[in-house]
Design an enzyme around this catalytic site. Structure first.
Site, mmCIF file in Angstrom:
data_model
loop_
_atom_site.group_PDB
_atom_site.id
_atom_site.type_symbol
_atom_site.label_atom_id
_atom_site.label_comp_id
_atom_site.label_asym_id
_atom_site.label_seq_id
_atom_site.Cartn_x
_atom_site.Cartn_y
_atom_site.Cartn_z
ATOM 1 N N GLY A 9 28.379 34.510 21.495
ATOM 2 C CA GLY A 9 28.524 34.440 20.040
ATOM 3 C C GLY A 9 27.381 35.137 19.312
ATOM 4 N N ILE A 62 34.451 33.710 26.055
ATOM 5 C CA ILE A 62 33.771 32.704 26.898
ATOM 6 C C ILE A 62 34.764 31.851 27.697
ATOM 7 C CG2 ILE A 62 31.640 32.548 25.542
ATOM 8 C CD1 ILE A 62 32.737 29.830 24.428
ATOM 9 N N THR A 126 25.936 21.011 15.943
ATOM 10 C CA THR A 126 25.897 20.820 14.485
ATOM 11 C C THR A 126 25.720 19.353 14.112
ATOM 12 O OG1 THR A 126 27.380 20.856 12.553
ATOM 13 C CG2 THR A 126 28.447 20.879 14.666
ATOM 14 N N ASP A 127 25.154 19.124 12.939
ATOM 15 C CA ASP A 127 25.028 17.739 12.447
ATOM 16 C C ASP A 127 26.391 17.148 12.073
ATOM 17 O OD1 ASP A 127 25.514 19.182 10.104
ATOM 18 O OD2 ASP A 127 23.780 18.412 9.006
ATOM 19 N N LYS A 154 33.392 20.448 18.411
ATOM 20 C CA LYS A 154 31.965 20.589 18.737
ATOM 21 C C LYS A 154 31.454 19.351 19.464
ATOM 22 C CE LYS A 154 29.442 23.457 17.883
ATOM 23 N NZ LYS A 154 29.085 24.681 18.656
ATOM 24 N N PRO A 205 34.906 28.305 -6.593
ATOM 25 C CA PRO A 205 35.782 27.147 -6.372
ATOM 26 C C PRO A 205 35.040 25.975 -5.724
ATOM 27 C CG PRO A 205 36.192 28.834 -4.700
ATOM 28 C CD PRO A 205 35.128 29.380 -5.601
ATOM 29 N N ARG A 273 38.764 19.479 -0.120
ATOM 30 C CA ARG A 273 39.096 19.657 1.300
ATOM 31 C C ARG A 273 39.566 18.309 1.854
ATOM 32 N NH1 ARG A 273 33.867 21.457 4.554
ATOM 33 N NH2 ARG A 273 34.530 23.560 4.041
HETATM 34 P P1 NAD Z 1 30.085 32.477 13.262
HETATM 35 O O1 NAD Z 1 31.469 32.017 12.993
HETATM 36 O O2 NAD Z 1 29.376 33.307 12.255
HETATM 37 O O3 NAD Z 1 30.042 33.295 14.638
HETATM 38 C C1 NAD Z 1 30.693 32.877 15.792
HETATM 39 C C2 NAD Z 1 30.605 33.998 16.822
HETATM 40 O O4 NAD Z 1 31.243 33.552 18.031
HETATM 41 C C3 NAD Z 1 31.325 35.280 16.385
HETATM 42 O O5 NAD Z 1 30.531 36.395 16.693
HETATM 43 C C4 NAD Z 1 32.609 35.263 17.214
HETATM 44 O O6 NAD Z 1 33.107 36.552 17.480
HETATM 45 C C5 NAD Z 1 32.126 34.568 18.479
HETATM 46 N N1 NAD Z 1 33.216 33.921 19.237
HETATM 47 C C6 NAD Z 1 34.180 33.086 18.741
HETATM 48 N N2 NAD Z 1 35.009 32.717 19.730
HETATM 49 C C7 NAD Z 1 34.548 33.300 20.871
HETATM 50 C C8 NAD Z 1 34.968 33.284 22.221
HETATM 51 N N3 NAD Z 1 36.044 32.580 22.602
HETATM 52 N N4 NAD Z 1 34.257 33.994 23.132
HETATM 53 C C9 NAD Z 1 33.170 34.716 22.767
HETATM 54 N N5 NAD Z 1 32.740 34.775 21.488
HETATM 55 C C10 NAD Z 1 33.417 34.079 20.558
HETATM 56 O O7 NAD Z 1 29.261 31.156 13.596
HETATM 57 P P2 NAD Z 1 27.770 30.733 13.226
HETATM 58 O O8 NAD Z 1 27.759 30.162 11.862
HETATM 59 O O9 NAD Z 1 26.841 31.829 13.588
HETATM 60 O O10 NAD Z 1 27.578 29.510 14.229
HETATM 61 C C11 NAD Z 1 27.062 29.712 15.549
HETATM 62 C C12 NAD Z 1 26.973 28.400 16.270
HETATM 63 O O11 NAD Z 1 26.133 27.512 15.551
HETATM 64 C C13 NAD Z 1 28.312 27.677 16.413
HETATM 65 O O12 NAD Z 1 28.366 27.082 17.687
HETATM 66 C C14 NAD Z 1 28.283 26.628 15.318
HETATM 67 O O13 NAD Z 1 29.067 25.509 15.662
HETATM 68 C C15 NAD Z 1 26.811 26.300 15.279
HETATM 69 N N6 NAD Z 1 26.305 25.809 13.983
HETATM 70 C C16 NAD Z 1 26.563 26.499 12.836
HETATM 71 C C17 NAD Z 1 26.018 26.055 11.638
HETATM 72 C C18 NAD Z 1 26.236 26.802 10.342
HETATM 73 O O14 NAD Z 1 25.793 26.323 9.281
HETATM 74 N N7 NAD Z 1 26.826 27.982 10.353
HETATM 75 C C19 NAD Z 1 25.235 24.889 11.609
HETATM 76 C C20 NAD Z 1 24.983 24.227 12.820
HETATM 77 C C21 NAD Z 1 25.516 24.707 13.992
HETATM 78 P P1 TYD Z 2 30.779 25.126 4.229
HETATM 79 O O1 TYD Z 2 29.904 26.306 3.982
HETATM 80 O O2 TYD Z 2 32.218 25.353 4.560
HETATM 81 O O3 TYD Z 2 30.057 24.255 5.360
HETATM 82 P P2 TYD Z 2 30.435 22.792 5.951
HETATM 83 O O4 TYD Z 2 31.712 22.337 5.362
HETATM 84 O O5 TYD Z 2 30.557 23.090 7.392
HETATM 85 O O6 TYD Z 2 29.285 21.912 5.580
HETATM 86 O O7 TYD Z 2 30.741 24.165 2.955
HETATM 87 C C1 TYD Z 2 29.526 23.619 2.500
HETATM 88 C C2 TYD Z 2 29.834 22.659 1.371
HETATM 89 O O8 TYD Z 2 30.410 23.382 0.280
HETATM 90 C C3 TYD Z 2 30.845 21.606 1.767
HETATM 91 O O9 TYD Z 2 30.501 20.374 1.121
HETATM 92 C C4 TYD Z 2 32.150 22.138 1.203
HETATM 93 C C5 TYD Z 2 31.714 22.883 -0.044
HETATM 94 N N1 TYD Z 2 32.575 24.033 -0.390
HETATM 95 C C6 TYD Z 2 33.118 24.145 -1.672
HETATM 96 O O10 TYD Z 2 32.879 23.282 -2.549
HETATM 97 N N2 TYD Z 2 33.914 25.214 -1.957
HETATM 98 C C7 TYD Z 2 34.201 26.178 -1.032
HETATM 99 O O11 TYD Z 2 34.952 27.124 -1.356
HETATM 100 C C8 TYD Z 2 33.641 26.057 0.274
HETATM 101 C C9 TYD Z 2 33.913 27.092 1.331
HETATM 102 C C10 TYD Z 2 32.823 24.973 0.547
#
Ligand code: NAD
Ligand code: TYD
Length: 342
Positions: A9, A62, A126-127, A154, A205, A273
């Site tokens: 990823g 993966i 993730t939390d 997750k 939104p 949501r």
């Molecule tokens: P993202 O959606 O930006 O990226 C995910 C990546 O995984 C992409 O490059 C996608 O092509 C790749 N991928 C998806 N399915 C795949 C597969 N089957 N095989 C190989 N590659 C694959 O995600 P992100 O926001 O960078 O999150 C990365 C990790 O961190 C995730 O595991 C997510 O659960 C975790 N995480 C994210 C956040 C957040 O705020 N974004 C917070 C805590 C934890």
């Molecule tokens: P998001 O970035 O989708 O992260 P997560 O739901 O994984 O925490 O959303 C962050 C917060 O913002 C969540 O409380 C949902 C809210 N949200 C909106 O109010 N409008 C939107 O269009 C999106 C995408 C999220």
């Protein structure tokens, strides 16, 4: 001695930031990015690395065990850092199947490859696995009560990682990060979505009343924490990563608008949501005890993130004008038609 990391990823948001961080801060390490390049994977996130002989890219899934094993053998991988996942809660509500496939079966596939070879394994989690937290802060030993298909998938991954440690003695660690923000985040997530909408004078939104709380952390702080846990985390342990301060979404929205000099009239309250977790809040004491601390408050992280999207239209404009438009219409068309202002 340097390590050879399989960063699954690594073409996504956090994974790419992590790859840049590792190559910049550990001269001896090599990185093999292993990525399926779903809609969220983007080679622009890894721009500039091709010239580095310590970096390789492999385009694969993966869940494909043969491809995983071939890559490990071909590159002498000794460590797996798993970022690969389907990650967006709203998409998981629309279509949970790919989440279970990648986040659970994909994790299992990587764990099997690690078990066969005794590799070091780190899971990026993730939390959201703790579920809605009405008051107080989640600690690592709290029960896992996931409430969205994303969070449940997750959680499945986390439980498998723990099982492989307990049953097979695999050297595993898990980090549970709060909401990350910063460069290269796909604009389905709230920070890049709202920032780029506001830059284009489009409505923001806000789901429901906008009083849901999140701990928005700078992605670079999260990457430093993962790096530290990989090197100094104890086998079988879990570490929460975040600022430790959650803020209401409306405060985040106002910070974005104020940073851009845009009016509050862009805010639209839209249909919420389903099953929306109102509050996440983590205790980061265990991570601090390991010697890490966040360098940014949520407010600093938000301002810095807005600045990056202002300065990097080259990155997000092609995404927002591509297939993202159909996604946006599907998710927001009807919501915005029925919306109201604050
Ligand atoms: P993202 O959606 O930006 O990226 C995910 C990546 O995984 C992409 O490059 C996608 O092509 C790749 N991928 C998806 N399915 C795949 C597969 N089957 N095989 C190989 N590659 C694959 O995600 P992100 O926001 O960078 O999150 C990365 C990790 O961190 C995730 O595991 C997510 O659960 C975790 N995480 C994210 C956040 C957040 O705020 N974004 C917070 C805590 C934890
Ligand atoms: P998001 O970035 O989708 O992260 P997560 O739901 O994984 O925490 O959303 C962050 C917060 O913002 C969540 O409380 C949902 C809210 N949200 C909106 O109010 N409008 C939107 O269009 C999106 C995408 C999220």
């Amino acid at each position: 001695m340097g390590r050879t990391l399989l960063v699954t990823g690594g073409a996504g948001f956090i994974g790419a930031n992590y790859v840049h961080h590792v190559l910049a801060s550990h001269a001896e390490d090599k990185v093999v990015v292993f990525d399926k390049l779903t809609y969220a994977g983007n080679l622009d996130n890894l721009r500039g690395l091709d010239a580095d002989p310590r970096y390789t890219f492999v385009h694969a899934d993966i869940c494909d065990r043969a491809a995983v094993e071939r890559t490990i053998e071909a590159h002498g991988v000794d460590t797996i850092v798993n970022f690969a996942a389907e990650t967006h809660v709203d998409r998981s509500i629309d279509e949970p199947g790919s989440f279970i496939h990648t986040d659970v079966v994909g994790t299992y596939t990587l764990l099997e490859a690690a078990r066969d070879r005794g590799l070091r394994y780190h899971q990026v989690s993730t939390d959201e696995v703790y579920g809605h937290v009405a008051e107080g802060d989640s600690t690592e030993s709290d029960p896992l009560v996931p409430r969205s298909p994303y969070a449940a998938s997750k959680t499945g991954g986390d439980l498998l990682v723990n099982a492989y440690h307990v049953t097979y003695g695999l050297y595993t660690t898990i980090t549970r990060g709060s909401n990350n923000i910063g460069p290269y985040q796909y604009p389905e997530k709230v920070l890049p979505l709202f920032t780029t909408n506001a830059m284009e004078d489009q409505p923001l939104p806000v789901y429901g009343d906008g009083l849901q709380e999140r701990d928005y952390q700078w992605v670079g702080d999260h990457c430093e924490a993962i790096d530290l846990v990989l090197r100094e985390g104890r086998p079988g342990e879990v570490y929460n990563v975040g600022t430790g301060t959650s803020i209401p979404n409306l405060e985040m929205v106002q910070l974005i608008l104020d940073s851009l000099g845009k009016p509050r009239s862009l805010i639209r309250h839209v249909a919420d949501r389903p099953g929306h977790d109102r509050r996440y809040s983590i205790d980061n004491a265990k991570m601090r005890a390991l010697g890490w601390q966040p360098r940014h408050s949520p407010q600093d992280a938000i301002r810095k993130t807005v600045q990056w999207y202002v300065e990097n239209r080259w990155w997000w404009e092609p995404i927002k004008s591509g297939e993202f438009r159909a996604y946006y219409e599907k998710m927001y068309g009807h919501r915005l038609a029925d919306a109201h202002s604050s």
